[in-house]
Every structure is written in structure tokens, then in C-alpha cells.
Write a protein that holds these residues in place. Structure first.
Motif, PDB file in Angstrom:
ATOM      1  N   UNK A  61      13.792  30.410  21.586  1.00 29.01           N
ATOM      2  CA  UNK A  61      13.114  29.540  22.532  1.00 29.01           C
ATOM      3  C   UNK A  61      12.019  28.731  21.851  1.00 29.01           C
ATOM      4  N   UNK A  62      11.305  29.348  20.925  1.00 32.43           N
ATOM      5  CA  UNK A  62      10.210  28.661  20.244  1.00 32.43           C
ATOM      6  C   UNK A  62      10.730  27.509  19.391  1.00 32.43           C
ATOM      7  N   UNK A  63      11.793  27.751  18.628  1.00 34.39           N
ATOM      8  CA  UNK A  63      12.376  26.687  17.809  1.00 34.39           C
ATOM      9  C   UNK A  63      12.944  25.586  18.694  1.00 34.39           C
ATOM     10  N   UNK A  64      13.592  25.973  19.788  1.00 35.13           N
ATOM     11  CA  UNK A  64      14.096  24.975  20.722  1.00 35.13           C
ATOM     12  C   UNK A  64      12.991  24.128  21.316  1.00 35.13           C
ATOM     13  N   UNK A  65      11.807  24.710  21.500  1.00 37.90           N
ATOM     14  CA  UNK A  65      10.670  23.946  21.995  1.00 37.90           C
ATOM     15  C   UNK A  65      10.267  22.821  21.061  1.00 37.90           C
ATOM     16  N   UNK A  66      10.293  23.084  19.755  1.00 35.34           N
ATOM     17  CA  UNK A  66      10.012  22.023  18.786  1.00 35.34           C
ATOM     18  C   UNK A  66      11.027  20.886  18.915  1.00 35.34           C
ATOM     19  N   UNK A  67      12.304  21.242  19.088  1.00 34.59           N
ATOM     20  CA  UNK A  67      13.353  20.223  19.184  1.00 34.59           C
ATOM     21  C   UNK A  67      13.163  19.358  20.435  1.00 34.59           C
ATOM     22  N   UNK A  68      12.913  19.991  21.584  1.00 37.31           N
ATOM     23  CA  UNK A  68      12.713  19.232  22.826  1.00 37.31           C
ATOM     24  C   UNK A  68      11.462  18.367  22.730  1.00 37.31           C
ATOM     25  N   UNK A  69      10.395  18.916  22.175  1.00 36.86           N
ATOM     26  CA  UNK A  69       9.137  18.188  22.062  1.00 36.86           C
ATOM     27  C   UNK A  69       9.292  16.974  21.142  1.00 36.86           C
ATOM     28  N   UNK A  70       9.972  17.167  20.012  1.00 37.48           N
ATOM     29  CA  UNK A  70      10.146  16.060  19.076  1.00 37.48           C
ATOM     30  C   UNK A  70      11.003  14.948  19.641  1.00 37.48           C
ATOM     31  N   UNK A  71      12.134  15.291  20.274  1.00 38.16           N
ATOM     32  CA  UNK A  71      13.023  14.264  20.830  1.00 38.16           C
ATOM     33  C   UNK A  71      12.355  13.501  21.975  1.00 38.16           C
ATOM     34  N   UNK A  72      11.631  14.206  22.842  1.00 36.18           N
ATOM     35  CA  UNK A  72      10.959  13.527  23.947  1.00 36.18           C
ATOM     36  C   UNK A  72       9.796  12.666  23.446  1.00 36.18           C
ATOM     37  N   UNK A  73       9.138  13.075  22.366  1.00 33.89           N
ATOM     38  CA  UNK A  73       8.077  12.247  21.775  1.00 33.89           C
ATOM     39  C   UNK A  73       8.662  10.962  21.210  1.00 33.89           C
TER      40      UNK A  73
END
Length: 498
Positions: free
Chosen positions: A96-108
Motif C-alpha cells: 500500500x505504501x509503494x502504491x501511494x507513491x505511484x498514485x501521488x506521482x501520477x496525480x501530481x
């Protein structure tokens, strides 16, 4: 590869390389990875206010509309922290933590390319999903991934990373807006997110050794016999049952509360609408408590909240971030109202999170070694109260308020890591992500209350008188934190998985 196998593969956490897992200081690499997410989240929280004027000019919108860029992020983040913490205990905190980086980066990335204000608001809502995936697991990853004797220090380092992001946000945002464009305030998150994905993959220990699909979902029964009174299929007590009513009630209660609070910062709502929102928040909160008491797998886990030391610790966490964020908003208003330049006011106010970061990492070394976390909490809250009282009493000049801000920041840097350590020690290991999510939800609510209280005080009484009144109230709240701090019985914790 079919869809089920692909999902199982994605949700299966990979072990760290042998060379890293076998190193006796490997837990500090995991702490550093968690600090990266903590830094990114607080950097984004403090930098966004600097782009409001630029967004208003670019999209031709007023402040009440631009405010939704911050409000949408905060609403989604507060609503999802506890549910994502619940889900993380099922699918794995590392995943979940690694997935959070992915979602945060793409939405940014998408936020920087937004062609309308409301597309930007939508990207910020998705960004909050990624932030919740990181924040709901950050405290749990630290608390369960380091030895017992190093937990307070590790949580202090994480708090220092938050303070560093908080301190750098205003100056970095000002530079990017002035010398590049507002889009870069969001694009700067992308390389940090990519680095976080790589670091998390290699440096974080596994929190699950099998995919969720491998968890048994039925009680073994003898052949030819059906379970009595349960129909053709018996469910195991361990079977995941998502508490959808609890999530909807939590989302509704927090959204109504934060919308009502946002009227203090300029959201144009009539008085009757604010009263209706506050009433709705209270009714939904009561319904949420009743729902969580009877849910099979509650999101907020009333039994967990009622654990000795957890409830008071969550309140202290909320108070701590209220005390941290309110002066960050109020300080520049009070100083500039007294004739201090904007640049000087920003530099002076940065002393608060800077002292917070120093105290959270090495400040505890100046205290007697025999002091418990409870004593550290109480001493830190007392220092914060003294600093805020001095800030209220002294003239609003850069030279006069520098020392009070340092004292208040240092006290908060002692209070929050020790309090978080007390809370996480009292929470069972299997509920660590839920507990971490509740700590972060308390932090987000404290942040929202701090911003609303500071703006409300200025609107009602002006920058000078209102600022002093709010600071005096904050000092009294800090004293309340001294009384609320309670010791908690430690729970057993499993060793980190390779």
C-alpha cells in the motif's frame, strides 16, 4: 496470466535483497524510506498556499473557488486514512505504501497539466488518495520495523522529516512560482515519488509473506457435513468484510465538519448552512459510533480506541498538530500586520518547524536518560505552552518572536514523537496500520482546526488582538495536553519480515 493471478502477483510483497535484509542497521534504511513519504506529504501541504494567488490569476477564479484545491485534498485525506489503514492490514503495508507513491506521482503530473480549475481539484482529490496510502502506513511501518529500543528515535526522525517538509514548503513554493510557474509546484513531486517507489521496493521489509488470496476464507468441515445453522458455507472470523457503512458515515461526518470549519477561511456559506453542517456532523458521528460497535471488522475499531492510552494519545496527537499549524498560519499575518516584510515574516516563522525537526531527532538527547515517554510528552507540552504565551505577550517584531517560536517548536518536537510511540506501543501488531491511520487522521484534523482557528481569530478581532487571543487559547490547549498524557501498557510486536 489471468486477472486473478496478476492481482495476486501485484499484491505479493517481495523480500529485500539478502545483503540489505541481513545488515544489522537495515531498519534505518526502512525508516529513511518512510521519511521520504513524510517529507513529501508535508512539503505538499505547506507549499500549496503559496500558489493560490497564481491559480486565481491563471484560471480567473476568486479565493473561495481556489480554496477547493486545498479543501478537496484535505476532505479526501481525512476520510480515507482509517479505511486505507484497515485495508492495509489485509493486503500489506509495504504494498500500500509503494502504491501511494505511484498514485501521488501520477496525480501530481496530471495536476500540472490541468486545463481548468475543477480538473485541478479532481487531481488533488486523487493526490489525497495517494497521500492517504502513504500516511496510513508510515507510523506502522516505523513502529513495527525497528527494534523496541529504537522506536522513539525512529518516530522522532520521521517527525523531523515532516517538519523539514513543512519548513521548506513556503520558500520552495515561492521560488517555483516566481522563477518557473505554478505547475512546477506539482511536477516537483514526480521525481520524489519515483525515487520513493524504488526505495520502498528494495528497502522496506515485507509486511505479508503471502498474497491476501491465500488467506483461508472457510472453516474446514468434515466431508458430507454442512455447518449447522450457517447455510451451505461457513465464513471464518478472519474473512475480510469491508465496513462500507462505517466508511460512508466517517466520510460524511468529516466532510460536514471540515466544510463548516472552512467558512472561517472564506468559503461563502450562510449561517444556516453552517449550523446544518455542524448538526449533520454530530448526527453522523453518533451513527458512526453505533455502526462501529456492531460491525464485524470496524474501520475505527472502538475496542482499539478504548485501549488504555490510545484514546488520550489520539487527542494529544490532534492537539500537537493544532499547536504546530496554527502559528504557521497566524504568524505571518500577525507579523506583516505589524509592518514586518513578507520575506522576513516567512523566515522567522520557519523557526517553528525547524526547531520541531531538531527536537524530534536529537533534542531528546538533552533530556535526562531516565525520562519516560510520558514525562517527555508533558515536558514538551509545557514548553510549547510557554512559547505560545510569550509569542502572544511580546511585540509583533521579528526579533521579539524568534525565541518564543523556537521554544514552542522544540517543545512540540519532544511531544509528538513520544506521544506517537506511546500510542503505537499500546496497539496490537495486527492492527498497526489501522492505528497508524487513526494517528494520521488525528494529525489531519488538528491541521484543519489549526488553520480554521487562526483565520477565524483574525477575521473576528483583527491581526493584532485576534492573534494574541488565539495564541492564548493555544497555550491553554497545550496545558490540557499535559493532563491528557497517559502511560500505556506495551503490546508484543513481531520482528520485521525480510
Amino acid at each position: 496470466m489471468n486477472a486473478t493471478a496478476l492481482v495476486a502477483r501485484l499484491l505479493t510483497e517481495r523480500p529485500r535483497p539478502r545483503g540489505i535484509a541481513g545488515w544489522r542497521h537495515a531498519h534505518w534504511l526502512a525508516v529513511g524510506t518512510v521519511c521520504l513519504g513524510a517529507f513529501l506529504g508535508q512539503l505538499d501541504a505547506s507549499v500549496i498556499a503559496l500558489v493560490f494567488p497564481a491559480l486565481g490569476r491563471h484560471f480567473g477564479a476568486g479565493f473561495a473557488a481556489v480554496e477547493w484545491v486545498a479543501l478537496a485534498y484535505l476532505l479526501v485525506l481525512v476520510a480515507l486514512l482509517a479505511p486505507i489503514g484497515w485495508l492495509s492490514d489485509l493486503v500489506g503495508r509495504k504494498t500500500m505504501y509503494i502504491g501511494g507513491f505511484a498514485v501521488f506521482g501520477l496525480s501530481s503530473l496530471g495536476a500540472g497539466f490541468a486545463e481548468s480549475l475543477w480538473i485541478l481539484v479532481g487531481c488533488r482529490a486523487v493526490q489525497a488518495v495517494g497521500a492517504a496510502m502513504m500516511q496510513a502506513n508510515s507510523v506502522a511501518l516505523v513502529a513495527r520495523g525497528v527494534p523496541e529500543h529504537a522506536m522513539r528515535r525512529a518516530l522522532g526522525i520521521q517527525a523531523a522529516a515532516q517538519g523539514l517538509g513543512l519548513a521548506l514548503g513556503p520558500s520552495l513554493g515561492g521560488l517555483l512560482v516566481e522563477h518557473a510557474s505554478w505547475q512546477w509546484v506539482f511536477w516537483v513531486n514526480v521525481p520524489i515519488a519515483v525515487f520513493g517507489i524504488v526505495a520502498g521496493w528494495y528497502l522496506l521489509p515485507r509486511t505479508r509473506t503471502c498474497p491476501p488470496a491465500a488467506v483461508p476464507t472457510t472453516v474446514p468441515q468434515p466431508r458430507g457435513r454442512a455447518p449447522r445453522g450457517r447455510g451451505p458455507r461457513a465464513r471464518s472470523p478472519r474473512e475480510p468484510r469491508f465496513d462500507l457503512p462505517g466508511m460512508l458515515l466517517l466520510t460524511g461526518a468529516t466532510t460536514a465538519l471540515l466544510l463548516a470549519l472552512s467558512t472561517a477561511s472564506g468559503l461563502p456559506l450562510p449561517g444556516w448552512a453552517v449550523a446544518a453542517l455542524l448538526l449533520a456532523a454530530a448526527v453522523l458521528a453518533v451513527a458512526l459510533v453505533r455502526q462501529e460497535r456492531r460491525a464485524a471488522r470496524p474501520i475505527l475499531a472502538p475496542g482499539l480506541v478504548n485501549t488504555p492510552g490510545v484514546r488520550s494519545g489520539l487527542v494529544v496527537a490532534l492537539i500537537g498538530y493544532l499547536l504546530l499549524f496554527c502559528p504557521l498560519v497566524l504568524g505571518p499575518v500577525r507579523l506583516t500586520g505589524a509592518g514586518v516584510s513578507t520575506a522576513a515574516a516567512g523566515l522567522v516563522v520557519t523557526l517553528l518547524p525547524a526547531a520541531f525537526a531538531v527536537a524530534a531527532t536529537v533534542g531528546g538527547g538533552l533530556l535526562p536518560r531516565g525520562w519516560s515517554d510520558v514525562t517527555r510528552c508533558r515536558f514538551g507540552a509545557g514548553l510549547a505552552a510557554a512559547g505560545l504565551l510569550l509569542f502572544a505577550a511580546l511585540p509583533a517584531s521579528a526579533a521579539a518572536v524568534a525565541a518564543p517560536l523556537l521554544v514552542a517548536g522544540y517543545g512540540l518536537g519532544l511531544l509528538l514523537p513520544a506521544n506517537n510511540a506511546l500510542v503505537m506501543r499500546a496497539i496490537p501488531a495486527e492492527c498497526s496500520a489501522v492505528g497508524g491511520g487513526m494517528v494520521n487522521m488525528a494529525r489531519s484534523l488538528g491541521t484543519a482546526l489549526g488553520m480554521a482557528l487562526s483565520v477565524l481569530g483574525v477575521h473576528l478581532a483583527g491581526a493584532a488582538s485576534g492573534g494574541r487571543t488565539v495564541l492564548a487559547v493555544l497555550a491553554a490547549v497545550a496545558v490540557a495536553a499535559v493532563a491528557l498524557t497517559r502511560p500505556a501498557a506495551p503490546r508484543s510486536r513481531p520482528a520485521a519480515t525480510r
